[in-house]
Design an enzyme around this catalytic site. Sequence first.
Site, PDB file in Angstrom:
ATOM      1  N   CYS A   1     -26.539  -1.871  -8.243  1.00 32.37           N
ATOM      2  CA  CYS A   1     -27.805  -2.008  -7.522  1.00 32.37           C
ATOM      3  C   CYS A   1     -27.598  -2.466  -6.089  1.00 32.37           C
ATOM      4  CB  CYS A   1     -28.689  -3.003  -8.251  1.00 32.37           C
ATOM      5  SG  CYS A   1     -28.834  -2.569  -9.965  1.00 32.37           S
ATOM      6  N   GLU A   2     -26.849  -1.716  -5.330  1.00 28.87           N
ATOM      7  CA  GLU A   2     -26.665  -2.002  -3.908  1.00 28.87           C
ATOM      8  C   GLU A   2     -26.497  -0.681  -3.186  1.00 28.87           C
ATOM      9  OE1 GLU A   2     -24.331  -5.000  -2.297  1.00 28.87           O
ATOM     10  OE2 GLU A   2     -24.086  -6.118  -4.158  1.00 28.87           O
TER      11      GLU A   2
ATOM     12  N   ARG B   1       0.812  -1.223   0.000  1.00 20.32           N
ATOM     13  CA  ARG B   1       0.000   0.000   0.000  1.00 20.32           C
ATOM     14  C   ARG B   1       0.849   1.279   0.000  1.00 20.32           C
ATOM     15  NH1 ARG B   1      -5.160   0.208   2.490  1.00 20.32           N
ATOM     16  NH2 ARG B   1      -4.591  -1.661   3.651  1.00 20.32           N
TER      17      ARG B   1
ATOM     18  N   TYR C   1      -4.885  -1.855  -3.786  1.00 22.00           N
ATOM     19  CA  TYR C   1      -6.121  -2.584  -3.512  1.00 22.00           C
ATOM     20  C   TYR C   1      -7.312  -1.938  -4.242  1.00 22.00           C
ATOM     21  CZ  TYR C   1      -2.932  -4.362  -0.001  1.00 22.00           C
ATOM     22  OH  TYR C   1      -1.832  -4.908   0.624  1.00 22.00           O
TER      23      TYR C   1
HETATM   24  N1  LLP Z   1       2.628  -9.171   3.653  1.00 19.72           N
HETATM   25  C1  LLP Z   1       1.572  -9.920   4.007  1.00 19.72           C
HETATM   26  C2  LLP Z   1       1.778 -11.257   4.549  1.00 19.72           C
HETATM   27  C3  LLP Z   1       0.264  -9.405   3.850  1.00 19.72           C
HETATM   28  O1  LLP Z   1      -0.778 -10.140   4.210  1.00 19.72           O
HETATM   29  C4  LLP Z   1       0.086  -8.091   3.330  1.00 19.72           C
HETATM   30  C5  LLP Z   1      -1.252  -7.534   3.146  1.00 19.72           C
HETATM   31  C6  LLP Z   1       1.222  -7.356   2.950  1.00 19.72           C
HETATM   32  C7  LLP Z   1       2.478  -7.924   3.142  1.00 19.72           C
HETATM   33  C8  LLP Z   1       1.141  -5.980   2.375  1.00 19.72           C
HETATM   34  O2  LLP Z   1       0.648  -5.084   3.306  1.00 19.72           O
HETATM   35  P1  LLP Z   1       0.641  -3.499   3.020  1.00 19.72           P
HETATM   36  O3  LLP Z   1       2.057  -3.021   2.960  1.00 19.72           O
HETATM   37  O4  LLP Z   1      -0.054  -3.288   1.721  1.00 19.72           O
HETATM   38  O5  LLP Z   1      -0.108  -2.933   4.168  1.00 19.72           O
HETATM   39  N2  LLP Z   1      -7.488  -5.109   0.708  1.00 19.72           N
HETATM   40  C9  LLP Z   1      -7.147  -4.449   1.953  1.00 19.72           C
HETATM   41  C10 LLP Z   1      -5.735  -4.727   2.383  1.00 19.72           C
HETATM   42  C11 LLP Z   1      -5.413  -6.195   2.551  1.00 19.72           C
HETATM   43  C12 LLP Z   1      -3.998  -6.443   2.991  1.00 19.72           C
HETATM   44  C13 LLP Z   1      -3.673  -7.886   3.005  1.00 19.72           C
HETATM   45  N3  LLP Z   1      -2.322  -8.212   3.341  1.00 19.72           N
HETATM   46  C14 LLP Z   1      -7.397  -2.955   1.810  1.00 19.72           C
HETATM   47  O6  LLP Z   1      -7.843  -2.520   0.746  1.00 19.72           O
HETATM   48  O7  LLP Z   1      -7.209  -2.195   2.758  1.00 19.72           O
END
Ligand code: LLP
Length: 419
Positions: free
Chosen positions: A344-345, A276, A373
């Site tokens: 439609c939600e 992210r 994401y």
């Molecule tokens: N490593 C592992 C094992 C993870 O499960 C994740 C994210 C990351 C790294 C990366 O994390 P980041 O640096 O992006 O925070 N769809 C959700 C976020 C799901 C994150 C899942 N795991 C959203 O839109 O907020």
Amino acid sequence: MTHFPYLNGQLHVENVPVARMAEEVGTPFYCYSTAAITDHYQAYVSALQDLDAKVYYSLKANSNQAVVATLARLGAGGDVVSLGEMYRALKAGIPADKIVFAGVGKTRDELAEALKAGIHQINVESESELDTLSEVAKSLGKQAVIALRINPDIDAKTHAKISTGKSENKFGIDIDHAAQIYSRAARLPGIRVAGISCHIGSQLTDLTPYRAAFSRIAELVTSLRRAGLPVERVDLGGGIGIAYRNEQTIDLKDYAAAVREIIAPLGCAIELEPGRSIVGNAGLLITRVINVKSGVSRKFVILDAAMNDLIRPTLYDAYHDIIPVMQPSNDDPVSRVDIVGPVCETGDRFAEQRAMSPLQAGDLVAICSAGAYGAVMASTYNTRLPPAEVLVKGDAFQVVRPRPTYDAIIGQDSVPSWL
Ligand code: LLP
């Protein structure tokens, strides 16, 4: 937002006017800034430059080949959670020896393919996965290099749906049993234990849970070594949370200082898996107002983007800034509107009672912080076409994933001959 300036009253991505891209590409589309991606990646590299640390970009945040290739060229490794992501990483130019495979449910086939590809590390999340991996590795005559993912039972203080380090979450091996399983792993054929991995959640905006997790990891590493077990790597999981609405988040320098203080003295190679924080604030979702509708109690701005394009607001009640592409003037009146999509939600809503300058049908707006994401979670719900994706670099822009045609989407189904 330095790479998303208003110039001559119009929103730009780097030097390219958003309106010009919208004209050529049609809406809705995601648009990413190469300069922003590069800055965010380099920020990690420079914050950690005095440490033996490496960034494995988490492809799940945005796995478009153009984005991954941008990072590959900067030297990033890749964190993948499926074979599909592994193939994407390899194709975009991340070499196998810079790929980490994580995830709570890897299949035998996935483990075998990862071993054949010769990736850097597999993060193992359970004792049974360990046994499967040992068998698969043995049958292939390979050695699996693993990190054991531990669950430190720490509240990451983030949204419940993206919190992963509490004992009730499905992820990792409970820290109290980790030493025993690590020592068993070290004796299993086909397995080489390289270290420990840990990821307590995503969108963390406070350093305290990280510090707590780091301390638990450090204690574990020390006790493993005391038992004569080798620990050469520590994978600290995902990156820091980002500002979606100017909120205070973690300063990368403070994060690096915590790593330096608690993890670096272990003398392990340090691995990070940010997603992210590299791409989130490097992307916009550009959409056009279809209609403005005055309901009895509310005014609705209906966009041509919907929850199928960006599901974060629906799924996590996530806040995303929404800004007009034509710069509003300070004298413009502001009113509160619900900004919704055509699906439609009722949950198909990007913002509720958001203060906005006047918008009318045909106006372009940008949904901000949409690089992570966003496109990866898009679907064809309501048989809507998934959004196109565009990469910008300086004055240049290119569609890096076209919007599919209706024929391509509908043509995936087939009707059995016996019907
Ligand atoms: N490593 C592992 C094992 C993870 O499960 C994740 C994210 C990351 C790294 C990366 O994390 P980041 O640096 O992006 O925070 N769809 C959700 C976020 C799901 C994150 C899942 N795991 C959203 O839109 O907020």
